[in-house]
Design a protein around this motif. Structure first.
Motif, PDB file in Angstrom:
ATOM      1  N   TRP A 198     -17.549  49.657  -8.833  1.00 22.77           N
ATOM      2  CA  TRP A 198     -16.728  49.169  -7.725  1.00 22.77           C
ATOM      3  C   TRP A 198     -15.521  50.072  -7.683  1.00 22.77           C
ATOM      4  O   TRP A 198     -14.770  50.186  -8.658  1.00 22.77           O
ATOM      5  CB  TRP A 198     -16.341  47.714  -7.967  1.00 22.77           C
ATOM      6  N   LEU A 199     -15.309  50.756  -6.578  1.00 23.01           N
ATOM      7  CA  LEU A 199     -14.236  51.739  -6.459  1.00 23.01           C
ATOM      8  C   LEU A 199     -13.711  51.717  -5.029  1.00 23.01           C
ATOM      9  O   LEU A 199     -14.508  51.832  -4.082  1.00 23.01           O
ATOM     10  CB  LEU A 199     -14.791  53.126  -6.818  1.00 23.01           C
ATOM     11  N   ASP A 200     -12.417  51.569  -4.874  1.00 29.08           N
ATOM     12  CA  ASP A 200     -11.786  51.609  -3.552  1.00 29.08           C
ATOM     13  C   ASP A 200     -12.444  50.658  -2.556  1.00 29.08           C
ATOM     14  O   ASP A 200     -12.720  51.021  -1.412  1.00 29.08           O
ATOM     15  CB  ASP A 200     -11.787  53.038  -3.001  1.00 29.08           C
ATOM     16  N   GLY A 201     -12.725  49.429  -2.994  1.00 30.18           N
ATOM     17  CA  GLY A 201     -13.241  48.409  -2.090  1.00 30.18           C
ATOM     18  C   GLY A 201     -14.696  48.540  -1.686  1.00 30.18           C
ATOM     19  O   GLY A 201     -15.106  47.982  -0.666  1.00 30.18           O
ATOM     20  N   ALA A 202     -15.476  49.284  -2.491  1.00 30.15           N
ATOM     21  CA  ALA A 202     -16.892  49.470  -2.172  1.00 30.15           C
ATOM     22  C   ALA A 202     -17.686  49.687  -3.459  1.00 30.15           C
ATOM     23  O   ALA A 202     -17.113  50.006  -4.504  1.00 30.15           O
ATOM     24  CB  ALA A 202     -17.083  50.665  -1.237  1.00 30.15           C
ATOM     25  N   MET A 203     -18.997  49.527  -3.367  1.00 33.09           N
ATOM     26  CA  MET A 203     -19.891  49.860  -4.480  1.00 33.09           C
ATOM     27  C   MET A 203     -20.324  51.307  -4.319  1.00 33.09           C
ATOM     28  O   MET A 203     -20.655  51.750  -3.218  1.00 33.09           O
ATOM     29  CB  MET A 203     -21.137  48.962  -4.476  1.00 33.09           C
ATOM     30  N   TRP A 204     -20.324  52.028  -5.434  1.00 32.96           N
ATOM     31  CA  TRP A 204     -20.712  53.438  -5.452  1.00 32.96           C
ATOM     32  C   TRP A 204     -21.843  53.626  -6.455  1.00 32.96           C
ATOM     33  O   TRP A 204     -21.862  52.988  -7.504  1.00 32.96           O
ATOM     34  CB  TRP A 204     -19.536  54.296  -5.901  1.00 32.96           C
ATOM     35  N   TRP A 205     -22.752  54.521  -6.165  1.00 32.33           N
ATOM     36  CA  TRP A 205     -23.853  54.866  -7.063  1.00 32.33           C
ATOM     37  C   TRP A 205     -24.394  56.231  -6.637  1.00 32.33           C
ATOM     38  O   TRP A 205     -23.966  56.787  -5.629  1.00 32.33           O
ATOM     39  CB  TRP A 205     -24.953  53.783  -7.050  1.00 32.33           C
ATOM     40  N   SER A 206     -25.322  56.762  -7.410  1.00 31.87           N
ATOM     41  CA  SER A 206     -25.900  58.064  -7.045  1.00 31.87           C
ATOM     42  C   SER A 206     -27.389  58.081  -7.343  1.00 31.87           C
ATOM     43  O   SER A 206     -27.900  57.275  -8.127  1.00 31.87           O
ATOM     44  CB  SER A 206     -25.204  59.204  -7.797  1.00 31.87           C
ATOM     45  N   SER A 207     -28.066  59.014  -6.703  1.00 33.29           N
ATOM     46  CA  SER A 207     -29.506  59.164  -6.900  1.00 33.29           C
ATOM     47  C   SER A 207     -29.936  60.532  -6.388  1.00 33.29           C
ATOM     48  O   SER A 207     -29.231  61.165  -5.597  1.00 33.29           O
ATOM     49  CB  SER A 207     -30.259  58.071  -6.135  1.00 33.29           C
ATOM     50  N   SER A 208     -31.099  60.937  -6.805  1.00 37.80           N
ATOM     51  CA  SER A 208     -31.677  62.190  -6.331  1.00 37.80           C
ATOM     52  C   SER A 208     -31.793  62.175  -4.814  1.00 37.80           C
ATOM     53  O   SER A 208     -32.179  61.160  -4.226  1.00 37.80           O
ATOM     54  CB  SER A 208     -33.067  62.387  -6.944  1.00 37.80           C
ATOM     55  N   VAL A 209     -31.498  63.295  -4.181  1.00 39.40           N
ATOM     56  CA  VAL A 209     -31.616  63.374  -2.727  1.00 39.40           C
ATOM     57  C   VAL A 209     -33.066  63.182  -2.277  1.00 39.40           C
ATOM     58  O   VAL A 209     -33.314  62.843  -1.121  1.00 39.40           O
ATOM     59  CB  VAL A 209     -31.051  64.700  -2.162  1.00 39.40           C
ATOM     60  N   ARG A 210     -34.009  63.392  -3.181  1.00 41.95           N
ATOM     61  CA  ARG A 210     -35.430  63.226  -2.825  1.00 41.95           C
ATOM     62  C   ARG A 210     -35.937  61.812  -3.082  1.00 41.95           C
ATOM     63  O   ARG A 210     -37.085  61.501  -2.769  1.00 41.95           O
ATOM     64  CB  ARG A 210     -36.278  64.229  -3.598  1.00 41.95           C
ATOM     65  N   SER A 211     -35.121  60.932  -3.644  1.00 44.29           N
ATOM     66  CA  SER A 211     -35.583  59.586  -3.983  1.00 44.29           C
ATOM     67  C   SER A 211     -35.900  58.771  -2.724  1.00 44.29           C
ATOM     68  O   SER A 211     -35.358  59.015  -1.647  1.00 44.29           O
ATOM     69  CB  SER A 211     -34.530  58.852  -4.826  1.00 44.29           C
ATOM     70  N   ARG A 212     -36.762  57.803  -2.871  1.00 41.16           N
ATOM     71  CA  ARG A 212     -37.120  56.913  -1.763  1.00 41.16           C
ATOM     72  C   ARG A 212     -35.889  56.196  -1.231  1.00 41.16           C
ATOM     73  O   ARG A 212     -35.714  56.066  -0.016  1.00 41.16           O
ATOM     74  CB  ARG A 212     -38.182  55.912  -2.246  1.00 41.16           C
ATOM     75  N   LYS A 213     -34.986  55.738  -2.111  1.00 40.67           N
ATOM     76  CA  LYS A 213     -33.822  54.992  -1.637  1.00 40.67           C
ATOM     77  C   LYS A 213     -32.909  55.854  -0.775  1.00 40.67           C
ATOM     78  O   LYS A 213     -32.393  55.378   0.242  1.00 40.67           O
ATOM     79  CB  LYS A 213     -33.077  54.319  -2.792  1.00 40.67           C
ATOM     80  N   ILE A 214     -32.715  57.100  -1.130  1.00 48.06           N
ATOM     81  CA  ILE A 214     -31.869  57.984  -0.322  1.00 48.06           C
ATOM     82  C   ILE A 214     -32.558  58.293   1.003  1.00 48.06           C
ATOM     83  O   ILE A 214     -31.923  58.263   2.069  1.00 48.06           O
ATOM     84  CB  ILE A 214     -31.516  59.269  -1.083  1.00 48.06           C
ATOM     85  N   ARG A 215     -33.842  58.550   0.975  1.00 43.93           N
ATOM     86  CA  ARG A 215     -34.564  58.810   2.225  1.00 43.93           C
ATOM     87  C   ARG A 215     -34.507  57.582   3.138  1.00 43.93           C
ATOM     88  O   ARG A 215     -34.329  57.716   4.349  1.00 43.93           O
ATOM     89  CB  ARG A 215     -36.006  59.231   1.942  1.00 43.93           C
ATOM     90  N   ASN A 216     -34.642  56.383   2.541  1.00 48.28           N
ATOM     91  CA  ASN A 216     -34.536  55.166   3.343  1.00 48.28           C
ATOM     92  C   ASN A 216     -33.158  55.055   3.988  1.00 48.28           C
ATOM     93  O   ASN A 216     -33.036  54.726   5.176  1.00 48.28           O
ATOM     94  CB  ASN A 216     -34.769  53.926   2.476  1.00 48.28           C
ATOM     95  N   LEU A 217     -32.105  55.300   3.201  1.00 46.48           N
ATOM     96  CA  LEU A 217     -30.741  55.143   3.710  1.00 46.48           C
ATOM     97  C   LEU A 217     -30.385  56.184   4.770  1.00 46.48           C
ATOM     98  O   LEU A 217     -29.570  55.908   5.652  1.00 46.48           O
ATOM     99  CB  LEU A 217     -29.733  55.181   2.565  1.00 46.48           C
TER     100      LEU A 217
END
Length: 164
Positions: free
Chosen positions: A49-68
């Motif tokens: 939780w940073l600056d009023g939001a949730m932050w995370w990271s993932s591979s640019v090729r991951s399904r979650k990033i492609r979905n987003l």
């Protein structure tokens, strides 16, 4: 939650600071995104939780990033099913170097990860910020009284109301 046996009064509602503490302290988070064909996709992620939001990271090729990239709507939950916090919001992929460094520092502090800035190279890993629109929380032990929804509209203090 009309018809679900949930009190509609304000007695027993959860305090924002307690809910925020759960968001900060959870070790893992469940992230739910939407596939292009409309099916949900759930995966665990580390987050801060940073600056009023949730932050995370993932591979640019991951399904979650492609979905987003196709649909930024997502849901994140803490890992504790007995005292969950559910955040609905919109994800954005962050490219600002200073913001990425702040996320990296917060991640290393929380997880003792020892990651360096190369880990978050935007061509390899995406840094994601999820700005909450609504946050829902409850306590299993006080299921009838505790369901609380917080609506966030950019103000410092979220609007609180019973139920979901």
């Amino acid at each position: 939650m009309p018809g679900y046996g949930i009190d509609e009064g304000e007695d027993g509602l959860l305090e924002w600071d307690m809910v925020l503490g759960r968001l900060r302290d959870s070790h893992n988070y469940w992230l739910v995104t939407v596939r292009p064909d409309g099916r949900p996709h759930a995966m665990p992620v580390w987050g801060v939780w940073l600056d009023g939001a949730m932050w995370w990271s993932s591979s640019v090729r991951s399904r979650k990033i492609r979905n987003l990239r196709a649909n930024p709507a997502c849901t994140m939950t803490t890992e504790d099913g007995r005292s969950p916090v559910i955040l609905d919001g919109a994800a954005e992929i962050v490219t600002d170097g200073a913001a990425i460094r702040a996320f990296l520092e917060a991640t290393n502090l929380k997880y003792d990860a020892g990651l360096d800035i190369g880990f978050l190279e935007p061509s390899v890993n995406a840094t994601v910020r999820v700005a909450p629109r609504e946050i829902f929380a409850l306590e299993e032990a006080r299921f009838v009284q505790s369901p609380t929804k917080f609506t966030l509209d950019g103000r410092a203090n979220p609007t609180t109301k019973p139920g979901g």
